[in-house]
Design a protein around this motif. Structure first.
Motif, PDB file in Angstrom:
ATOM      1  N   ARG A 191     -21.042   7.092  19.736  1.00 53.83           N
ATOM      2  CA  ARG A 191     -20.372   6.756  20.991  1.00 53.83           C
ATOM      3  C   ARG A 191     -19.274   5.736  20.790  1.00 53.83           C
ATOM      4  O   ARG A 191     -19.362   4.873  19.914  1.00 53.83           O
ATOM      5  CB  ARG A 191     -21.388   6.246  22.009  1.00 53.83           C
ATOM      6  N   ALA A 192     -18.284   5.828  21.655  1.00 59.16           N
ATOM      7  CA  ALA A 192     -17.136   4.934  21.541  1.00 59.16           C
ATOM      8  C   ALA A 192     -17.562   3.475  21.662  1.00 59.16           C
ATOM      9  O   ALA A 192     -16.965   2.592  21.063  1.00 59.16           O
ATOM     10  CB  ALA A 192     -16.105   5.279  22.604  1.00 59.16           C
ATOM     11  N   ASP A 193     -18.628   3.207  22.438  1.00 66.13           N
ATOM     12  CA  ASP A 193     -19.047   1.816  22.629  1.00 66.13           C
ATOM     13  C   ASP A 193     -19.952   1.318  21.504  1.00 66.13           C
ATOM     14  O   ASP A 193     -20.535   0.244  21.609  1.00 66.13           O
ATOM     15  CB  ASP A 193     -19.725   1.644  23.994  1.00 66.13           C
ATOM     16  N   ASP A 218     -25.916   1.356  19.427  1.00 62.40           N
ATOM     17  CA  ASP A 218     -26.810   1.745  18.341  1.00 62.40           C
ATOM     18  C   ASP A 218     -27.988   2.609  18.779  1.00 62.40           C
ATOM     19  O   ASP A 218     -28.601   3.279  17.962  1.00 62.40           O
ATOM     20  CB  ASP A 218     -27.361   0.495  17.644  1.00 62.40           C
ATOM     21  N   ARG A 219     -28.303   2.566  20.089  1.00 64.81           N
ATOM     22  CA  ARG A 219     -29.459   3.344  20.534  1.00 64.81           C
ATOM     23  C   ARG A 219     -29.239   4.837  20.324  1.00 64.81           C
ATOM     24  O   ARG A 219     -30.178   5.603  20.245  1.00 64.81           O
ATOM     25  CB  ARG A 219     -29.730   3.087  22.018  1.00 64.81           C
ATOM     26  N   PHE A 220     -27.974   5.235  20.273  1.00 68.46           N
ATOM     27  CA  PHE A 220     -27.684   6.656  20.142  1.00 68.46           C
ATOM     28  C   PHE A 220     -27.245   7.006  18.720  1.00 68.46           C
ATOM     29  O   PHE A 220     -26.804   8.110  18.458  1.00 68.46           O
ATOM     30  CB  PHE A 220     -26.622   7.067  21.162  1.00 68.46           C
ATOM     31  N   GLY A 280     -27.211  -2.277  11.532  1.00 72.70           N
ATOM     32  CA  GLY A 280     -27.931  -1.325  12.381  1.00 72.70           C
ATOM     33  C   GLY A 280     -28.447  -0.139  11.594  1.00 72.70           C
ATOM     34  O   GLY A 280     -29.463   0.474  11.947  1.00 72.70           O
ATOM     35  N   ALA A 281     -27.768   0.182  10.500  1.00 76.33           N
ATOM     36  CA  ALA A 281     -28.146   1.334   9.683  1.00 76.33           C
ATOM     37  C   ALA A 281     -29.516   1.158   9.051  1.00 76.33           C
ATOM     38  O   ALA A 281     -30.122   2.118   8.581  1.00 76.33           O
ATOM     39  CB  ALA A 281     -27.098   1.558   8.610  1.00 76.33           C
ATOM     40  N   GLU A 282     -30.003  -0.075   9.054  1.00 81.36           N
ATOM     41  CA  GLU A 282     -31.310  -0.292   8.434  1.00 81.36           C
ATOM     42  C   GLU A 282     -32.411   0.465   9.169  1.00 81.36           C
ATOM     43  O   GLU A 282     -33.472   0.718   8.618  1.00 81.36           O
ATOM     44  CB  GLU A 282     -31.614  -1.793   8.337  1.00 81.36           C
TER      45      GLU A 282
END
Ligand SMILES: Cc1cc2nc3c(=O)[nH]c(=O)nc-3n(C[C@H](O)[C@H](O)[C@H](O)COP(=O)(O)OP(=O)(O)OC[C@H]3O[C@@H](n4cnc5c(N)ncnc54)[C@H](O)[C@@H]3O)c2cc1C
Lengths: 433, 259
Positions: free
Chosen positions: B13-15, B18-20, B53-55
């Motif tokens: 998402r553009a924003d 991280d949830r998505f 966040g990739a963790e």
């Protein structure tokens, strides 16, 4: 040693608050959520009243993902073409410590679950609890999940799995389920530029509006709502299940009719539908509540039917947060005492009885039935709006009719007996306390 | 020796919510094959070049059974070539390196090729079928024109797979609980890895034209646009490929398209 002291099932408002309270009390807590993140599967109308959070998350308003602070609360009675609105505004509600707010559940629930994790609870997502585990004596001591190697043991379980709780049912806490106790809530999220919403609803900045609607649901007993988010409007209806089934009407048709009502259409004109969602509500409140505790388990939030859906009120999140918090506190204390028997856990029911959670429900227990009754639904909106219509209509050269005459004539026209009106009025007065 | 799974973390998402975010189905297949193809005693390493966040993707991989997880802290705008260099620096002694052939952000699938080059090992990319056997694997590549290439892979190689090839196993509950506190090794990648990235929409380069000749405005417009004139500038020639290429270049130059 068991895997946890307390397992909380469901990371909605009830579950996260239960996890916060139990973890703060020093217990090892595992919070299990079936969605990929807390809130991902959850919907509601759109207004939370988080006052109870003062006890759990001081100054919550500084971090909670709020859309708008509600400064206007309206109740609208709709006849086919007319509308009578009672509107109250207080800009003080738009300032700390605030009153109600609109928020998106995927944001709000996720935020609340982060408070639980910060308090020390372990959150497990994408995991569905499929059943309860019991020890030899029948006491609940864990849960089974849909993951391989998925059994977890604990001193006790808090069921916060929402309306129609499979865990409470499996534990035998509900008697037979009656569809008449439930309503179906359907909602459209409608996008409009923020400044357009500000203008149409007479608000500024982060001020918001909460409108509850009686009538306008195409003859299916229920109600409607319109809430403002920053750049969307939540518009929906709450519909009594047996009536909906009997009348063979589709909920989305009822929403479409509500959207076309002359009092609603200008508010949402030009908006783009972003989302359609639906969820069941334990509408009957007090009269459908289960037994709240059993050996090794307590039930909180919608799972315990602790949702207050009584006409001008549609509150569930605050009841869920409060009952979850008390459940977490009581569970933590019971585990510390090493006694999680139903008897020991009645401290939870005592707490609910002593606070707004059950006191509001008891006081208002007649209201859901009254609000959803055929008379209030089918006859009163037309009656009330036509009385007001005649009071405000100027019929010169006719002189103004007296209010008593108007009421009498319109009551007769609507087919309402005086005795019924008095009885309902009395029930309402008593019901609303 | 180790078996490696490369996972690309993408916030679609553009924003940047991280949830998505997550990894592609192709990367999930790669992870599954990494777990399946490891021999007893071999380490399975999940590698992701991405932000903190990739963790989450790496923890999910640990929950599924990888023995080590490495995050390379790298500018998310790094080119495929730079990502490959960064990954090559952390996956030494790799016997098999599994990649998805398609990331969530419509990647080009070029990183695995770069990676094989950096590691100096074989490659079999764009696989639509994988059969794992003890000594060598048989894999099927998708080629153009509905053709398939069947390849036997025995030596060290980079393999990229489509999302349809495998379904990632569901992590056990114990695995999920343990992954929460598992160690993620963080390696700082090279800092200047962003190639000149042009974020403007593509526009062909401007071509300088002499001012049009002509007495009237209409004539000048005509000469500028060729409008109305007969411009049969087409011509068919038959040449062998080197001569054809030379002819194309000289014609383009003649027409003014090349500097
Ligand atoms: C249309 C509509 C409008 C509403 N409007 C409002 C409003 O404006 N204001 C308000 O305060 N309330 C409103 N409510 C009521 C409110 O949504 C609920 O009362 C509230 O969400 C209850 O919270 P909860 O935590 O008990 O349950 P839920 O919010 O339902 O949370 C239950 C959680 O448990 C998870 N779960 C369920 N089963 C399992 C399982 N087996 N394993 C793992 N996880 C599981 C779910 O995914 C979910 O996250 C509305 C409800 C509806 C349907």
């Amino acid at each position: 040693m068991s895997d946890a002291d307390v397992i909380v099932v469901g990371a909605g408002p009830a579950g996260s608050c239960a996890a916060i309270a139990a973890a703060r009390a020093g217990r090892r807590v595992i919070l299990i959520e079936r969605g990929p993140f807390p809130g991902s599967k959850n919907m509601y109308g759109g207004v939370v009243y988080p006052r109870i959070l003062d006890e759990l998350v001081p100054r919550w308003w500084e971090t909670a993902p709020i859309q708008r602070w509600v400064v206007r609360r309206s109740t609208m009675v709709l006849s086919e073409t007319g509308a009578l609105t009672v509107d109250y505004r207080s800009n003080a509600w738009g300032e700390p410590p605030y009153n109600g707010a609109t928020a998106y559940r995927p944001d709000f629930d996720e935020w609340l679950s982060r408070q639980a994790v910060a308090a020390g609870a372990q959150l497990v997502t994408s995991t569905t609890v499929t059943g309860l585990l019991r020890d030899a004596s029948g006491r609940i001591n864990g849960v089974r999940t849909d993951r391989p190697d998925g059994d977890l043991s604990a001193s006790m379980v808090i069921a916060c799995d929402g309306v129609n709780s499979f865990l409470a049912k499996e534990a035998g806490l509900y008697t037979a389920t009656d569809p008449a106790n439930f309503t179906l809530g359907v909602k459209e999220t409608l996008a409009l530029p923020k400044h357009v919403i500000d203008e149409r609803f007479g608000v500024r900045d982060d001020q918001g509006v909460d409108i509850e609607i009686l009538g306008g649901t195409s003859g299916v007993n229920g109600g409607g709502f319109v809430y403002t988010n920053l750049d969307t409007i939540a518009l929906g209806a709450v519909l009594k299940l047996p009536k909906l089934a009997a009348q063979k009407k589709r909920p989305e048709e009822i929403i479409a009719t509500l959207k076309a009502h002359p009092a609603i259409a200008p508010l949402i004109e030009g908006a783009e539908v972003k989302e359609y969602s639906a969820h069941v509500i334990p509408e009957a409140g007090y009269s459908m509540m289960p037994t709240m505790v059993t050996d090794g388990m307590v039930v909180a939030g919608d799972a315990a039917a602790l949702c207050l859906a009584a006409g001008i009120w549609l509150e569930g999140v605050n009841f869920a947060m409060a009952s979850g918090m008390y459940a977490g506190e009581v569970a933590a204390a019971a585990v510390a005492r090493n006694d999680v028997s139903a008897k020991s856990l009645t401290a939870y029911t005592d707490k609910l009885n002593a606070t707004f959670v059950l006191r509001d429900h008891k006081k208002l227990r007649k209201v859901p039935g009254l609000v959803l009754s055929d008379r209030v639904q089918q006859k009163y909106p037309a009656f009330v709006t036509s009385v007001v219509e005649r009071v405000f209509r100027v019929d010169n050269p006719q002189p103004k009719p007296g209010l008593r005459r108007i009421v009498r004539e319109e009551r007769k026209r609507a087919g309402i007996k005086l005795s019924q009106l008095i009885r309902d009025g009395w029930t309402g007065l008593r019901g609303f306390g | 020796m180790t078996v490696v799974a490369c996972l690309k973390w993408v916030t679609p998402r553009a924003d940047d919510d991280d949830r998505f975010a997550g990894i592609s189905a192709a990367d999930q297949s790669a992870l599954e094959f990494a777990l399946q193809s490891a021999q007893p005693g071999e380490d399975v390493v999940a590698v992701c070049a991405g932000p903190v966040g990739a963790e989450r993707a790496l923890r999910d991989a640990v929950a599924c059974g990888v023995t080590r997880a490495v995050r390379i802290d790298l500018d998310p705008r790094a080119s495929s070539s730079a990502v490959a260099s960064a990954i090559a620096s952390v996956v030494t002694e790799a016997r098999l390196v599994w990649c998805g052939d398609y990331s969530l952000d419509r990647g080009t699938g070029s990183m695995p090729g770069f990676l094989a080059a950096r590691l100096g090992i074989g490659q079999a990319l764009g696989l639509i079928d994988v059969t794992i056997a003890h000594d060598a694997m048989t894999v099927v590549r998708r080629l153009d024109g509905a053709r398939r290439e069947i390849v036997r892979v025995s030596g060290p190689a980079v393999l990229s797979v489509e999302g349809s090839t495998a379904r990632l196993r569901r992590a056990s509950l114990r695995g999920v609980l343990a992954a929460d506190t598992a160690t993620i090794d963080v390696v700082t990648g090279p800092s200047s890895v962003v190639d000149t990235v042009d974020e403007k929409p593509f526009r062909p380069r401007a071509r300088a034209l002499a001012a049009p000749a002509g007495a009237s405005a209409l004539d000048r417009v005509r000469s500028l646009t060729d409008a109305g004139s007969v411009t049969a500038r087409s011509e068919t020639v038959v040449l062998d490929p080197p001569a054809a290429a030379a002819r194309i270049v000289s014609t383009l130059r003649e027409w003014g398209y090349l500097g």
